[in-house]
Design a protein around this motif. Structure first.
Motif, PDB file in Angstrom:
ATOM      1  N   PHE A  99      35.406  26.000  32.525  1.00 28.53           N
ATOM      2  CA  PHE A  99      34.450  26.480  33.523  1.00 28.53           C
ATOM      3  C   PHE A  99      33.483  27.481  32.879  1.00 28.53           C
ATOM      4  O   PHE A  99      33.906  28.390  32.164  1.00 28.53           O
ATOM      5  N   THR A 100      32.209  27.318  33.151  1.00 26.55           N
ATOM      6  CA  THR A 100      31.203  28.217  32.581  1.00 26.55           C
ATOM      7  C   THR A 100      30.827  29.343  33.536  1.00 26.55           C
ATOM      8  O   THR A 100      30.175  30.296  33.139  1.00 26.55           O
ATOM      9  N   GLN A 101      31.228  29.212  34.803  1.00 33.16           N
ATOM     10  CA  GLN A 101      30.991  30.276  35.781  1.00 33.16           C
ATOM     11  C   GLN A 101      32.302  30.647  36.468  1.00 33.16           C
ATOM     12  O   GLN A 101      32.423  30.619  37.681  1.00 33.16           O
ATOM     13  N   GLY A 102      33.298  30.992  35.647  1.00 31.75           N
ATOM     14  CA  GLY A 102      34.577  31.440  36.159  1.00 31.75           C
ATOM     15  C   GLY A 102      34.613  32.957  36.180  1.00 31.75           C
ATOM     16  O   GLY A 102      34.342  33.601  35.167  1.00 31.75           O
ATOM     17  N   TYR A 103      34.962  33.530  37.319  1.00 33.86           N
ATOM     18  CA  TYR A 103      34.903  34.988  37.480  1.00 33.86           C
ATOM     19  C   TYR A 103      36.255  35.569  37.875  1.00 33.86           C
ATOM     20  O   TYR A 103      37.057  34.934  38.569  1.00 33.86           O
ATOM     21  N   CYS A 104      36.474  36.807  37.438  1.00 34.08           N
ATOM     22  CA  CYS A 104      37.485  37.659  38.046  1.00 34.08           C
ATOM     23  C   CYS A 104      36.745  38.493  39.091  1.00 34.08           C
ATOM     24  O   CYS A 104      35.516  38.481  39.130  1.00 34.08           O
ATOM     25  N   THR A 105      37.449  39.230  39.921  1.00 37.53           N
ATOM     26  CA  THR A 105      36.757  40.021  40.947  1.00 37.53           C
ATOM     27  C   THR A 105      36.313  41.373  40.436  1.00 37.53           C
ATOM     28  O   THR A 105      35.463  42.015  41.058  1.00 37.53           O
ATOM     29  N   ALA A 106      36.879  41.831  39.314  1.00 42.64           N
ATOM     30  CA  ALA A 106      36.577  43.185  38.859  1.00 42.64           C
ATOM     31  C   ALA A 106      36.542  43.252  37.343  1.00 42.64           C
ATOM     32  O   ALA A 106      37.246  42.496  36.663  1.00 42.64           O
ATOM     33  N   ALA A 107      35.745  44.173  36.828  1.00 41.10           N
ATOM     34  CA  ALA A 107      35.569  44.325  35.387  1.00 41.10           C
ATOM     35  C   ALA A 107      36.589  45.270  34.770  1.00 41.10           C
ATOM     36  O   ALA A 107      36.415  45.726  33.640  1.00 41.10           O
ATOM     37  N   THR A 108      37.652  45.562  35.521  1.00 41.93           N
ATOM     38  CA  THR A 108      38.766  46.345  34.990  1.00 41.93           C
ATOM     39  C   THR A 108      40.081  45.700  35.434  1.00 41.93           C
ATOM     40  O   THR A 108      40.115  44.911  36.387  1.00 41.93           O
ATOM     41  N   SER A 109      41.156  46.083  34.774  1.00 38.92           N
ATOM     42  CA  SER A 109      42.423  45.363  34.845  1.00 38.92           C
ATOM     43  C   SER A 109      43.104  45.353  36.205  1.00 38.92           C
ATOM     44  O   SER A 109      43.336  44.297  36.781  1.00 38.92           O
ATOM     45  N   THR A 110      43.463  46.518  36.719  1.00 42.22           N
ATOM     46  CA  THR A 110      44.278  46.557  37.929  1.00 42.22           C
ATOM     47  C   THR A 110      43.629  45.851  39.119  1.00 42.22           C
ATOM     48  O   THR A 110      44.264  44.998  39.753  1.00 42.22           O
ATOM     49  N   PRO A 111      42.374  46.172  39.455  1.00 43.13           N
ATOM     50  CA  PRO A 111      41.786  45.470  40.613  1.00 43.13           C
ATOM     51  C   PRO A 111      41.650  43.967  40.414  1.00 43.13           C
ATOM     52  O   PRO A 111      41.829  43.196  41.361  1.00 43.13           O
ATOM     53  N   SER A 112      41.368  43.551  39.198  1.00 38.62           N
ATOM     54  CA  SER A 112      41.261  42.120  38.900  1.00 38.62           C
ATOM     55  C   SER A 112      42.593  41.423  39.136  1.00 38.62           C
ATOM     56  O   SER A 112      42.677  40.378  39.803  1.00 38.62           O
ATOM     57  N   ARG A 113      43.656  41.967  38.587  1.00 37.40           N
ATOM     58  CA  ARG A 113      44.985  41.368  38.734  1.00 37.40           C
ATOM     59  C   ARG A 113      45.470  41.413  40.181  1.00 37.40           C
ATOM     60  O   ARG A 113      46.170  40.511  40.644  1.00 37.40           O
ATOM     61  N   TYR A 114      45.115  42.475  40.873  1.00 34.77           N
ATOM     62  CA  TYR A 114      45.465  42.590  42.290  1.00 34.77           C
ATOM     63  C   TYR A 114      44.881  41.420  43.073  1.00 34.77           C
ATOM     64  O   TYR A 114      45.563  40.788  43.894  1.00 34.77           O
ATOM     65  N   SER A 115      43.615  41.097  42.810  1.00 37.87           N
ATOM     66  CA  SER A 115      42.964  40.002  43.527  1.00 37.87           C
ATOM     67  C   SER A 115      43.602  38.659  43.205  1.00 37.87           C
ATOM     68  O   SER A 115      43.791  37.815  44.089  1.00 37.87           O
ATOM     69  N   LEU A 116      43.915  38.440  41.936  1.00 37.09           N
ATOM     70  CA  LEU A 116      44.507  37.165  41.537  1.00 37.09           C
ATOM     71  C   LEU A 116      45.827  36.930  42.268  1.00 37.09           C
ATOM     72  O   LEU A 116      46.103  35.829  42.739  1.00 37.09           O
ATOM     73  N   LEU A 117      46.637  37.962  42.384  1.00 42.14           N
ATOM     74  CA  LEU A 117      47.971  37.798  42.959  1.00 42.14           C
ATOM     75  C   LEU A 117      48.006  37.878  44.478  1.00 42.14           C
ATOM     76  O   LEU A 117      48.919  37.333  45.104  1.00 42.14           O
ATOM     77  N   THR A 118      47.017  38.549  45.091  1.00 43.04           N
ATOM     78  CA  THR A 118      47.047  38.724  46.549  1.00 43.04           C
ATOM     79  C   THR A 118      45.981  37.921  47.283  1.00 43.04           C
ATOM     80  O   THR A 118      46.057  37.781  48.516  1.00 43.04           O
ATOM     81  N   GLY A 119      44.970  37.422  46.569  1.00 44.14           N
ATOM     82  CA  GLY A 119      43.888  36.708  47.227  1.00 44.14           C
ATOM     83  C   GLY A 119      42.974  37.610  48.023  1.00 44.14           C
ATOM     84  O   GLY A 119      42.240  37.151  48.905  1.00 44.14           O
ATOM     85  N   LEU A 120      42.991  38.910  47.709  1.00 44.07           N
ATOM     86  CA  LEU A 120      42.169  39.883  48.427  1.00 44.07           C
ATOM     87  C   LEU A 120      41.160  40.548  47.495  1.00 44.07           C
ATOM     88  O   LEU A 120      41.439  40.765  46.312  1.00 44.07           O
ATOM     89  N   TYR A 121      40.014  40.905  48.043  1.00 45.18           N
ATOM     90  CA  TYR A 121      39.090  41.733  47.291  1.00 45.18           C
ATOM     91  C   TYR A 121      39.753  43.077  46.998  1.00 45.18           C
ATOM     92  O   TYR A 121      40.435  43.642  47.860  1.00 45.18           O
TER      93      TYR A 121
END
Length: 508
Positions: free
Chosen positions: A67-89
């Motif tokens: 994917f060329t436009q694949g995003y995480c929700t945040a540019a730092t670790s904890t908030p990014s991982r939080y979103s991946l595991l909870t499906g929340l912003y």
């Protein structure tokens, strides 16, 4: 739905081959998510890197979808991982920010999580490697069972580090218990003050084999100064150069132990986060200093893990996702020559910015998916996000949940059957936000001057709106805010609407 043999209805009209239908009726796929730490869009050869080769990571892309436009929700670790595991912003949780190593767990034990959804679908679940979501209640006795922990949010097995390589406690935690802790030498941790008589990076530089460039003046573990202070637990302290292989063996062991049943594994690589301490067999091999060396080390881990999957006969029916928690950074607090030796390597590729940045280099990350039995190799420019894995994998496995989440079911896109990804997405830099709407990105004005890892900041535009067409201008160099005021206004209104609808509570 009790089984994802009803995948045809889940995909709402998407035509899939007969072989897929037959295969899905026989056995659910194993699911593995590999998340690197601070690995940039341009750090992989399959994304254009030419000074470094990453054949292991490239294999996922070459045998699946890149994917060329694949995003995480945040540019730092904890908030990014939080979103991946909870499906929340992450803006829905005030504590979803970079955490110290002794922070309380920020995921509520009652809320839906990706591993809980997988358990509900009959999967054995495991988490190996980087964690950084908090553990316990904020007053943990590391010498006893850490509760709540990985088990309480859905993992049957866990072998993790509490936070990051550069933060105490510098021990591994397996199924809630510190590994190799000696009752006669208990471990104590503090982020307020040092323990009497304990050497620190600030006061005892003669004990260091790696020196800080900024911060990292706390306890010395394995010759490396850390953030925070710890005392005792000497037998349990990790050796940075052995960490990669240890995590790899734990990940392979989980796969071997559960090869005869559906399993879900979250494998958190610790590279290339600082301190970058590669094993001797990788030290000096990249020509780019320790940062390049640990990327080679991480790539070797992926290669070995995929080879083990081959040996076990699991490759065909295992869905593997490879991605990164956020964008890249060169100098992140240690003197490791990352800046001096980077040369013409573009760690974020054509993108602007990196870790902590609001620009795309902070949140547009490597994102590949492989599932040989189902997914045809290719490249997709659909807008996708890690946050959507929860809803999408729930759909794949026929699961439902009652919690309200921000995760969207984009399963057809993940399986390469559609190019209609997300329409809008809010990404977080470092206490600020950007809005993506199709090919357009809007960055609101922020009063403080924002500086990204390459020192670009906002080029003096911190107090004005920024608007970019990232399809035509992926490097976000041409601000179109003044030229297209109508679109800017539309995006401003959409941004406010999303804040209300998703329950934004953070005050930035």
């Amino acid at each position: 739905m009790n089984s994802y043999s009803s995948i045809l209805s889940i995909l709402a009209g998407v035509t899939l081959p007969v072989s897929l239908i037959a295969q899905t009726q026989s056995k659910q796929p194993n699911i593995v998510i590999i998340v690197a730490d601070d690995l940039g869009y341009g750090d992989l050869s399959c994304y254009g890197a030419h000074r470094i080769k990453t054949p292991g990571m490239d294999r996922v892309a070459n045998e699946g979808i890149r994917f060329t436009q694949g995003y995480c929700t945040a540019a730092t670790s904890t908030p990014s991982r939080y979103s991946l595991l909870t499906g929340l912003y992450p803006w829905t949780n005030r504590d979803a920010k970079i955490l110290p190593g002794n922070a309380a767990m920020i995921i509520n034990m009652q809320q839906v999580t990706l591993p809980k959804v997988m358990k509900q679908a009959g999967y054995v679940t495991g988490s190996v490697g980087k964690w950084h979501l908090g553990l316990g209640d904020g007053a943990v006795d590391w010498n006893k069972t850490v509760y709540p922990g990985a088990k309480e949010i859905g993992y049957d097995y866990s072998f993790i580090q509490a936070a990051t390589n550069d933060r105490v406690p510098c021990i591994f935690i397996e199924n809630g218990k510190g590994v190799n802790l000696d009752p006669n030498d208990p471990l104590y941790v503090s982020y307020k003050e040092n323990f009497p008589g304990e050497p620190t990076g600030k006061d005892n530089p003669e004990l260091l084999r790696m020196h800080p460039s900024v911060g990292h003046a706390g306890s010395i573990v394995n010759g490396v100064p850390r953030i925070g202070f710890q005392k005792g637990g000497k037998a349990a302290q990790w050796k940075d150069e052995d960490m990669a292989e240890l995590f790899l063996e734990k990940a392979k062991g989980f796969m071997r132990d559960n090869k005869d049943k559906p399993f879900f594994l979250y494998y958190g690589l610790h590279q290339p986060h600082v301190p970058r301490v590669p094993n001797a067999k990788f030290a000096g091999k990249s020509g780019m200093g320790p940062r390049g060396d640990v990327i080679l080390e991480a790539d070797w881990c992926v290669t070995e893990f995929l080879n083990e999957m081959d040996k076990l006969g699991l490759t065909e029916n295992t869905l593997v996702i490879f991605t990164s928690d956020n964008g890249p950074v060169l100098d992140d607090g240690y003197q490791d020559q990352a800046v001096e030796l980077v040369g013409d390597h573009k760690m974020a590729g054509p993108l602007r910015g990196g870790k902590t940045s609001l620009y795309d280099g902070g949140t547009c990350i490597p994102f590949m998916l492989r599932w040989p039995a189902v997914v045809k190799p290719g490249v997709s420019d659909a807008l996708i996000c890690q946050m959507d894995l929860l809803a999408s994998l729930a759909a794949l496995t026929g699961q439902t949940y009652s919690d309200k989440v921000d995760s969207q079911n984009t399963l057809p896109v993940f399986l390469g059957q559609s190019n209609n990804g997300r329409k809008e997405l809010v990404t977080e830099g470092y206490f600020n936000y950007a809005l993506h709407d199709g090919d357009w990105v809007m960055i609101p004005p922020y009063p403080a001057y924002q500086k990204d890892p390459e020192g670009e900041g906002f080029s003096g535009q911190a107090n004005c709106y920024q608007l970019y067409n990232v399809k035509e201008d992926p490097g976000q160099q041409v601000n179109l805010a003044e030229k297209d005021p109508r679109r800017l206004r539309q995006m401003m209104m959409l941004f406010e609407k999303l804040k209300r609808e998703t329950g934004k509570i953070t005050n930035f």
